[in-house]
Scaffold this motif. Structure first.
Motif, PDB file in Angstrom:
ATOM      1  N   LEU A  29       0.829  -1.207   0.000  1.00  0.00           N
ATOM      2  CA  LEU A  29       0.000   0.000   0.000  1.00  0.00           C
ATOM      3  C   LEU A  29       0.867   1.262   0.000  1.00  0.00           C
ATOM      4  CD1 LEU A  29      -3.017   0.994   0.260  1.00  0.00           C
ATOM      5  CD2 LEU A  29      -2.503   1.268   2.696  1.00  0.00           C
ATOM      6  N   LEU A  30       1.841   1.309   0.886  1.00  0.00           N
ATOM      7  CA  LEU A  30       2.639   2.519   1.065  1.00  0.00           C
ATOM      8  C   LEU A  30       3.891   2.564   0.187  1.00  0.00           C
ATOM      9  CD1 LEU A  30       2.460   2.684   4.960  1.00  0.00           C
ATOM     10  CD2 LEU A  30       1.153   4.074   3.333  1.00  0.00           C
ATOM     11  N   GLY A  31       4.302   1.429  -0.341  1.00  0.00           N
ATOM     12  CA  GLY A  31       5.529   1.384  -1.127  1.00  0.00           C
ATOM     13  C   GLY A  31       6.773   1.432  -0.256  1.00  0.00           C
ATOM     14  N   TRP A  32       6.653   1.061   1.021  1.00  0.00           N
ATOM     15  CA  TRP A  32       7.782   1.053   1.938  1.00  0.00           C
ATOM     16  C   TRP A  32       8.526  -0.269   1.812  1.00  0.00           C
ATOM     17  CZ3 TRP A  32       6.218   3.527   7.248  1.00  0.00           C
ATOM     18  CH2 TRP A  32       5.769   4.824   7.036  1.00  0.00           C
TER      19      TRP A  32
ATOM     20  N   LEU B 224      -8.622  10.646  -3.805  1.00  0.00           N
ATOM     21  CA  LEU B 224      -9.335   9.811  -2.849  1.00  0.00           C
ATOM     22  C   LEU B 224      -9.936   8.567  -3.488  1.00  0.00           C
ATOM     23  CD1 LEU B 224      -9.800   9.941   0.164  1.00  0.00           C
ATOM     24  CD2 LEU B 224     -11.878  11.247  -0.255  1.00  0.00           C
ATOM     25  N   ALA B 225     -10.634   8.723  -4.605  1.00  0.00           N
ATOM     26  CA  ALA B 225     -11.272   7.573  -5.253  1.00  0.00           C
ATOM     27  C   ALA B 225     -10.237   6.568  -5.757  1.00  0.00           C
ATOM     28  CB  ALA B 225     -12.168   8.038  -6.398  1.00  0.00           C
ATOM     29  N   GLU B 226      -9.174   7.081  -6.373  1.00  0.00           N
ATOM     30  CA  GLU B 226      -8.121   6.202  -6.890  1.00  0.00           C
ATOM     31  C   GLU B 226      -7.406   5.471  -5.755  1.00  0.00           C
ATOM     32  OE1 GLU B 226      -3.867   7.086  -8.868  1.00  0.00           O
ATOM     33  OE2 GLU B 226      -5.583   7.918  -9.978  1.00  0.00           O
ATOM     34  N   ALA B 227      -7.108   6.183  -4.682  1.00  0.00           N
ATOM     35  CA  ALA B 227      -6.425   5.578  -3.538  1.00  0.00           C
ATOM     36  C   ALA B 227      -7.307   4.540  -2.858  1.00  0.00           C
ATOM     37  CB  ALA B 227      -6.016   6.659  -2.543  1.00  0.00           C
TER      38      ALA B 227
ATOM     39  N   ALA C 103      -6.343   0.622  -2.479  1.00  0.00           N
ATOM     40  CA  ALA C 103      -6.291  -0.010  -1.161  1.00  0.00           C
ATOM     41  C   ALA C 103      -7.197  -1.237  -1.106  1.00  0.00           C
ATOM     42  CB  ALA C 103      -6.679   0.994  -0.073  1.00  0.00           C
ATOM     43  N   VAL C 104      -8.376  -1.133  -1.683  1.00  0.00           N
ATOM     44  CA  VAL C 104      -9.295  -2.279  -1.724  1.00  0.00           C
ATOM     45  C   VAL C 104      -8.695  -3.410  -2.558  1.00  0.00           C
ATOM     46  CG1 VAL C 104     -11.566  -3.050  -2.546  1.00  0.00           C
ATOM     47  CG2 VAL C 104     -11.364  -0.941  -1.193  1.00  0.00           C
ATOM     48  N   ALA C 105      -8.074  -3.072  -3.678  1.00  0.00           N
ATOM     49  CA  ALA C 105      -7.423  -4.090  -4.510  1.00  0.00           C
ATOM     50  C   ALA C 105      -6.270  -4.761  -3.762  1.00  0.00           C
ATOM     51  CB  ALA C 105      -6.913  -3.465  -5.813  1.00  0.00           C
TER      52      ALA C 105
ATOM     53  N   ARG D 179     -11.992   8.756   3.626  1.00  0.00           N
ATOM     54  CA  ARG D 179     -12.470   7.385   3.471  1.00  0.00           C
ATOM     55  C   ARG D 179     -11.909   6.551   4.603  1.00  0.00           C
ATOM     56  NH1 ARG D 179     -14.867   9.779   0.653  1.00  0.00           N
ATOM     57  NH2 ARG D 179     -15.444   9.539  -1.510  1.00  0.00           N
ATOM     58  N   VAL D 180     -12.794   5.889   5.338  1.00  0.00           N
ATOM     59  CA  VAL D 180     -12.365   4.965   6.382  1.00  0.00           C
ATOM     60  C   VAL D 180     -12.362   3.567   5.776  1.00  0.00           C
ATOM     61  CG1 VAL D 180     -12.837   4.009   8.659  1.00  0.00           C
ATOM     62  CG2 VAL D 180     -13.367   6.424   8.186  1.00  0.00           C
ATOM     63  N   LEU D 181     -11.217   2.926   5.862  1.00  0.00           N
ATOM     64  CA  LEU D 181     -11.058   1.563   5.368  1.00  0.00           C
ATOM     65  C   LEU D 181     -10.580   0.690   6.516  1.00  0.00           C
ATOM     66  CD1 LEU D 181      -9.203   2.457   2.059  1.00  0.00           C
ATOM     67  CD2 LEU D 181     -11.589   1.843   2.291  1.00  0.00           C
ATOM     68  N   LEU D 182     -10.723  -0.609   6.353  1.00  0.00           N
ATOM     69  CA  LEU D 182     -10.226  -1.568   7.333  1.00  0.00           C
ATOM     70  C   LEU D 182      -9.129  -2.382   6.675  1.00  0.00           C
ATOM     71  CD1 LEU D 182     -13.694  -2.813   8.646  1.00  0.00           C
ATOM     72  CD2 LEU D 182     -12.279  -0.954   9.557  1.00  0.00           C
ATOM     73  N   ASP D 183      -7.999  -2.510   7.354  1.00  0.00           N
ATOM     74  CA  ASP D 183      -6.930  -3.329   6.795  1.00  0.00           C
ATOM     75  C   ASP D 183      -7.290  -4.808   6.962  1.00  0.00           C
ATOM     76  OD1 ASP D 183      -6.063  -4.262   9.355  1.00  0.00           O
ATOM     77  OD2 ASP D 183      -4.513  -2.731   9.508  1.00  0.00           O
ATOM     78  N   PRO D 184      -6.516  -5.725   6.426  1.00  0.00           N
ATOM     79  CA  PRO D 184      -6.876  -7.140   6.508  1.00  0.00           C
ATOM     80  C   PRO D 184      -7.009  -7.699   7.931  1.00  0.00           C
ATOM     81  CG  PRO D 184      -5.295  -6.823   4.752  1.00  0.00           C
ATOM     82  CD  PRO D 184      -5.391  -5.510   5.500  1.00  0.00           C
ATOM     83  N   ALA D 185      -6.425  -7.024   8.928  1.00  0.00           N
ATOM     84  CA  ALA D 185      -6.568  -7.452  10.318  1.00  0.00           C
ATOM     85  C   ALA D 185      -7.706  -6.723  11.028  1.00  0.00           C
ATOM     86  CB  ALA D 185      -5.258  -7.245  11.078  1.00  0.00           C
ATOM     87  N   GLY D 186      -8.396  -5.823  10.305  1.00  0.00           N
ATOM     88  CA  GLY D 186      -9.534  -5.121  10.882  1.00  0.00           C
ATOM     89  C   GLY D 186      -9.244  -3.764  11.491  1.00  0.00           C
ATOM     90  N   HIS D 187      -7.996  -3.288  11.441  1.00  0.00           N
ATOM     91  CA  HIS D 187      -7.684  -1.946  11.955  1.00  0.00           C
ATOM     92  C   HIS D 187      -8.274  -0.901  11.006  1.00  0.00           C
ATOM     93  CE1 HIS D 187      -4.072  -4.312  13.261  1.00  0.00           C
ATOM     94  NE2 HIS D 187      -4.432  -3.781  14.419  1.00  0.00           N
ATOM     95  N   PRO D 188      -9.018   0.072  11.523  1.00  0.00           N
ATOM     96  CA  PRO D 188      -9.449   1.157  10.664  1.00  0.00           C
ATOM     97  C   PRO D 188      -8.269   2.067  10.326  1.00  0.00           C
ATOM     98  CG  PRO D 188     -10.353   1.432  12.881  1.00  0.00           C
ATOM     99  CD  PRO D 188      -9.547   0.178  12.882  1.00  0.00           C
ATOM    100  N   PHE D 189      -8.271   2.592   9.083  1.00  0.00           N
ATOM    101  CA  PHE D 189      -7.321   3.623   8.705  1.00  0.00           C
ATOM    102  C   PHE D 189      -8.046   4.584   7.786  1.00  0.00           C
ATOM    103  CE2 PHE D 189      -6.665   0.351   5.473  1.00  0.00           C
ATOM    104  CZ  PHE D 189      -6.470   1.042   4.290  1.00  0.00           C
ATOM    105  N   CYS D 190      -7.581   5.813   7.768  1.00  0.00           N
ATOM    106  CA  CYS D 190      -8.256   6.859   6.995  1.00  0.00           C
ATOM    107  C   CYS D 190      -7.387   7.328   5.831  1.00  0.00           C
ATOM    108  CB  CYS D 190      -8.562   8.070   7.877  1.00  0.00           C
ATOM    109  SG  CYS D 190      -9.709   7.710   9.215  1.00  0.00           S
ATOM    110  N   LEU D 191      -8.020   7.508   4.691  1.00  0.00           N
ATOM    111  CA  LEU D 191      -7.400   8.152   3.545  1.00  0.00           C
ATOM    112  C   LEU D 191      -7.982   9.555   3.477  1.00  0.00           C
ATOM    113  CD1 LEU D 191      -7.751   5.321   0.858  1.00  0.00           C
ATOM    114  CD2 LEU D 191      -5.823   5.756   2.399  1.00  0.00           C
TER     115      LEU D 191
END
Length: 123
Positions: free
Chosen positions: A27-30, A84-87, A91-93, A108-120
């Protein structure tokens, strides 16, 4: 005299440190700076604070939005994006899920695969 303090990383507990680290790496490219069987550290390319993941066998995903007597989030990540829409689609992909509850139109509030919310959010 005050000792020197510097924040090195933020650690997210999860069921599988390597799986969640891989999600945020993509996601972050880190890049992975350090890895152990139950712990992974991602390094920020500009040298800023890192992001770490620790496997916890009893991990329970937080509930969003928060509800009394349910597992509570301890923190969430705010991630600045240019589009926002592209990101969100990216993230969903990568494995995120869009949260049902969206408190603001420009975040946009999303949930990572472990269920942590994160905001874009837009810069």
């Amino acid at each position: 005299m005050k000792p020197r303090f510097s924040l090195a990383t933020v650690v997210l507990d999860c069921p599988d440190a390597h799986a969640l680290a891989d999600f945020y790496r993509r996601l972050l490219g880190w890049r992975v700076k350090y890895s152990e069987p139950d712990w992974v550290l991602l390094g920020c390319p500009d040298g800023g604070t890192g992001l770490s993941f620790q496997s916890e066998p009893g991990y329970q995903a937080p509930v969003w939005p928060e509800r009394v007597a349910e597992p509570q989030k301890m923190l969430h990540l705010d991630i600045r994006v240019d589009d926002l829409a592209e990101a969100e689609a990216y993230a969903v992909a990568m494995g995120a899920t869009r949260a049902e509850f969206q408190p603001q139109d420009d975040v946009r509030v999303l949930l990572d695969p472990a269920g942590h919310p994160f905001c874009l959010f837009l810069h």
